[in-house]
Design a protein around this motif. Sequence first.
Motif, PDB file in Angstrom:
ATOM      1  N   GLN A  46     103.513  83.848  71.381  1.00 57.69           N
ATOM      2  CA  GLN A  46     102.341  84.432  72.040  1.00 57.69           C
ATOM      3  C   GLN A  46     101.207  83.427  72.156  1.00 57.69           C
ATOM      4  OE1 GLN A  46     101.262  88.660  70.969  1.00 57.69           O
ATOM      5  NE2 GLN A  46     102.935  88.385  69.512  1.00 57.69           N
ATOM      6  N   GLN A  93     104.562  85.483  67.021  1.00 58.08           N
ATOM      7  CA  GLN A  93     103.153  85.114  67.154  1.00 58.08           C
ATOM      8  C   GLN A  93     103.011  83.705  67.725  1.00 58.08           C
ATOM      9  OE1 GLN A  93     102.276  85.979  62.982  1.00 58.08           O
ATOM     10  NE2 GLN A  93     100.683  87.408  63.646  1.00 58.08           N
ATOM     11  N   GLU A 136     101.847  81.183  75.016  1.00 55.37           N
ATOM     12  CA  GLU A 136     101.574  81.886  76.268  1.00 55.37           C
ATOM     13  C   GLU A 136     100.075  82.007  76.511  1.00 55.37           C
ATOM     14  OE1 GLU A 136     103.650  85.513  75.586  1.00 55.37           O
ATOM     15  OE2 GLU A 136     105.607  84.713  76.214  1.00 55.37           O
TER      16      GLU A 136
END
Length: 297
Positions: free
Chosen positions: A180, A177, A183
């Motif tokens: 992510q 997580q 990103e």
Amino acid sequence: MNQLPGMGAGLKTSMNVTTTFHGNVVNDIRIAKEAGFAGIELQSPKLYRYLALGLPLDALLPRLNGLVVSAVGALQEDEPEIVTREAVRLAEITAALGAPMMQMCTGPVDPEVVKDFRAGRLRPEDRRYRGALGLSDREALEWTAKNVALAADIAADHGIGVCLEPLGWAPVNSVGQAVQILELINRPNVGINIDFWHFYVAGDTPEDIARLDPSIISTIHVDDGLPVAPGDVPDQAHHRNVWTGGGVIPIQEWVDAVKSTGFDGWYCTEIFCAKAAELDFLEVARTLRGVLEILLT
């Protein structure tokens, strides 16, 4: 992703001020130096207590005298207006101390909120921050990402980075997580703080760490913990009450996984052992530094 400031100068050991749990910022600096640490990771409760008395922040600089402030923590995820106010406050302190980054934790920071939510006791009128509790996985990521991006932009305005630490009891708690979120927000001044206990209780493994690009790792918290029963909410007041090396986390495997990535930044002692907090600060600090040296050899 670009490396955070302060990385790339070889393996380094830093003392998180939980090592001297009941100490104050002035004595913590002295203990870290006498114990032989190269750096110190200062934390807001002690810093804010010091500053609330009108004591000058710049008076700490000559006390440091070569001891690097590796990071300053911790900004806690909250409503955007609170994050904004607290991020500015912590970023100003971090920059003034010459530290390269401030720490930010995912929320809710209080595990009791998570316990109450799971038990159905968290009523709508309860004003405690609940963050992404009850949201879908994607919604939780996006919710937290907005707060991290907000903090990252404030940090960038002060010339520093953000080290994101997912908390083990929070909806956003895992390595995957965290990656992510990086990103999603695409901010070059944000990296991940690898806290062994938080990621361990989230279900991550050393193999998950070994797959990381070292450029997104900002700092390492070397710590231990006790077993968490299935279905229980991890709570550091209980599940971290152990000496480093006396718990269930295979610490050497986690250190080796970090080293395998090529990471060459700060390894930091963090401990929430009630017995250690009542012992001689310098003895505890020296012993933990020795543990770090053995792990890193």
